[in-house]
Write an enzyme that holds these catalytic residues in place. Structure first.
Site, short mmCIF file in Angstrom:
data_model
loop_
_atom_site.label_atom_id
_atom_site.label_comp_id
_atom_site.label_asym_id
_atom_site.label_seq_id
_atom_site.Cartn_x
_atom_site.Cartn_y
_atom_site.Cartn_z
N GLU A 73 -42.55 19.19 11.73
CA GLU A 73 -43.89 18.76 11.35
C GLU A 73 -44.92 19.88 11.36
OE1 GLU A 73 -45.07 15.34 13.66
OE2 GLU A 73 -43.55 14.08 12.75
N GLU A 123 -36.96 11.39 12.20
CA GLU A 123 -37.66 10.57 13.20
C GLU A 123 -38.14 9.28 12.54
OE1 GLU A 123 -40.95 12.39 15.38
OE2 GLU A 123 -39.83 14.27 15.53
C1 BGP Z 1 -43.99 13.18 15.85
C2 BGP Z 1 -43.45 14.29 16.71
C3 BGP Z 1 -42.71 13.82 17.91
C4 BGP Z 1 -43.25 12.57 18.55
C5 BGP Z 1 -43.63 11.51 17.54
C6 BGP Z 1 -44.37 10.34 18.13
O1 BGP Z 1 -45.17 13.61 15.25
O2 BGP Z 1 -42.58 15.11 15.96
O3 BGP Z 1 -42.58 14.91 18.78
O4 BGP Z 1 -44.11 12.79 19.56
O5 BGP Z 1 -44.39 12.03 16.50
O6 BGP Z 1 -45.72 10.64 18.21
P1 BGP Z 1 -46.61 10.27 19.43
O7 BGP Z 1 -45.91 10.83 20.63
O8 BGP Z 1 -47.92 10.89 19.17
O9 BGP Z 1 -46.69 8.79 19.46
#
Ligand code: BGP
Length: 477
Positions: free
Chosen positions: A166, A378
């Site tokens: 990201e 993800e």
């Molecule tokens: C993405 C990232 C992850 C993870 C996920 C969930 O942006 O790659 O590392 O954290 O989001 O986001 P959050 O933890 O802000 O809910």
């Protein structure tokens, strides 16, 4: 008759080093930008640190055993740069390298395909102090050197590599919104320069990997939020076009074609924020793009674009990091677009829209624009989970994932080549800005926000047993 998921489909789950490992100063690891950032009061929810996280560093065997029992086909994790090079460059830390040897070997022992992210946001702090990290072109060589060390060490066992996680998020949060290190706000010029450096770093790594292991599979993971025009008003359709060029294709076109979208570039020129590009850079980017094997997609939500007048809203740090529904604020780029909520879709407690069909659409868009295979690196639901009599019932997570998997299956039937689906996340872990209370895992971890940590015991949730069946039936469950 539908075709559904291919036979060798990689059912997976994901994590990132800073969010799970802990052991922040164990065995020679260097300090990272995140070790520093979380300690600045007010920056993250209760300033919770990843010092101990969920202690995966010491409990990875237990975690991998649970993955094996579940039947997981692939596990996506990231390597902490500062374990390998405590100062970002220079001296190598053998103990760090051997930790990941052990993790990789443990996965392979159970037939789980390791999928490795080279950079998931934790940068050695020494590089910040030496030359301001991503702001300096010098990071390209340091990153490629680090990545090459990984390829040489693990390339015989690791086939799937993700260069960057990201880039769109860590750069916009770091240089526009002030919510990730180095915490700068509205610095558009540096933002685009940093992105050019990250693009060159990604490209350098792709070229180095393919030189060493031509058959390796490599790509970058992009946080893709497909965008709907607010309504049929032409100015809102235009806002969507602007959003796509500046927020989506700006990155994906580089990974897939090695070029910046022309209309986005023209906008940067009017704003006076184009990055410095050296001779040969675009050729390097094109060469790397030709070697990339897949587009990595982190899919959570879709968004809406509506025309935003020149005196309209800008980027802000007014995000919902508490889990109190309805506290997120509308953001935008004055003169182009803003992103109001979508009244047709439900949201999570953190105000993220829930839109399974968006996953099918983003696969379709990538397929028609780039004709590349896709790795969903993800997808998942952050929620408050509760332990009741030693069990965690999370029907909401099952419903969320099930709906997304159904849409992904349709994408396969539409002709998209989807290679893998990784849920976020495997165990519960630290959410960068939202502490430990925002949970994503199949495996519950007894982790408190405070520095007493909790027992850190693992409890498979209902969703764990459900995903086990999804894997068994290749997505028919
Ligand atoms: C993405 C990232 C992850 C993870 C996920 C969930 O942006 O790659 O590392 O954290 O989001 O986001 P959050 O933890 O802000 O809910």
């Amino acid at each position: 008759e539908t075709k559904g998921f291919p036979k060798d489909f990689l059912w997976g789950s994901a994590s990132a080093a800073y969010q799970v490992e802990g052991g922040w100063d164990a065995d020679g690891k260097g300090v990272t930008n995140w070790d520093k950032f979380v300690r600045i009061p007010g920056k993250t929810f209760k300033a919770t640190t990843g010092d101990k996280a969920v202690d995966h560093y010491h409990r990875f065997k237990e975690d991998v055993k649970l993955m094996a029992d579940m039947g997981l086909k692939t596990y996506r994790f990231s390597i902490a740069w500062a374990r390998i090079y405590p100062n970002g460059n220079g001296e190598i830390n053998e103990a760090g390298l051997s930790f990941y040897d052990d993790l990789i070997n443990e996965l392979i022992k159970y037939g789980i395909e390791p999928m490795v992210t080279v950079y998931h946001w934790d940068m050695p702090q020494a590089l910040e102090e030496e030359y301001h990290g991503w702001e300096n072109r010098r990071i390209v060589d340091d990153y490629v050197n680090y990545a090459t060390t990984l390829f040489k060490r693990y390339g015989d066992r690791v086939k799937y590599w993700i260069t960057m996680n990201e880039q769109n998020i860590f750069t916009s949060f770091g240089w526009l919104k002030g919510m990730h290190p180095p915490g700068k706000e509205n610095d558009m010029k540096t933002f685009y320069q940093v992105n050019h450096h990250a693009n060159m770093a990604h490209a350098g790594a792709v070229l180095a990997l393919k030189e060493l292991y031509p058959d390796a599979k490599v790509g970058a993971s992009f946080a893709y939020s497909p965008c709907y025009a607010f309504d049929r008003k032409p100015e809102n359709a235009m806002a969507k076009a602007d959003y796509d060029d500046l927020q989506n294709y700006w990155w994906m076109d580089i990974y897939a074609y090695g070029r910046y979208p022309r209309s986005a570039w023209a906008y940067l020129e009017t704003m006076g924020v184009t990055p410095d590009i050296q001779d040969g850079d675009m050729e390097t980017l094109r060469k790397a793009a030709a070697l990339v094997n897949f587009m990595g997609v982190n899919y959570y939500q879709t968004c809406v674009a509506e025309y935003n007048p020149i005196d309209g809203v800008g980027m802000s740090n007014a995000m919902n990091t508490t889990g109190k529904k309805g506290t997120a604020q509308v953001q935008g780029v004055p003169g182009l677009y803003k992103n109001p909520a979508n009244d047709f879709l439900p949201t999570t407690d953190w105000d993220w829209t829930i839109d399974p069909m968006g996953l099918r659409m983003c696969c379709r868009d990538i397929t028609s624009r780039y004709d590349l295979p896709i790795v969903i690196s993800e997808n998942g639901l952050g929620a408050f989970d509760k332990v009741e009599d030693g069990q965690v019932h999370d029907p909401y997570r099952i419903a969320y994932l099930k709906a997304h998997i159904e849409e992904l299956k349709k994408a396969c039937d539409d002709g998209c080549q989807v290679l893998a689906y990784c849920t976020w996340s495997y165990t519960d872990l630290l959410s960068w800005l939202n502490g430990y209370q925002k949970r994503y895992g199949f495996v519950y971890v007894d982790r408190e926000e405070d520095e007493n940590y909790g027992t850190l015991n693992r409890i498979p949730k209902d969703s764990y047993y459900w995903y086990q069946k999804v894997i068994e039936t290749n997505g028919e469950e």
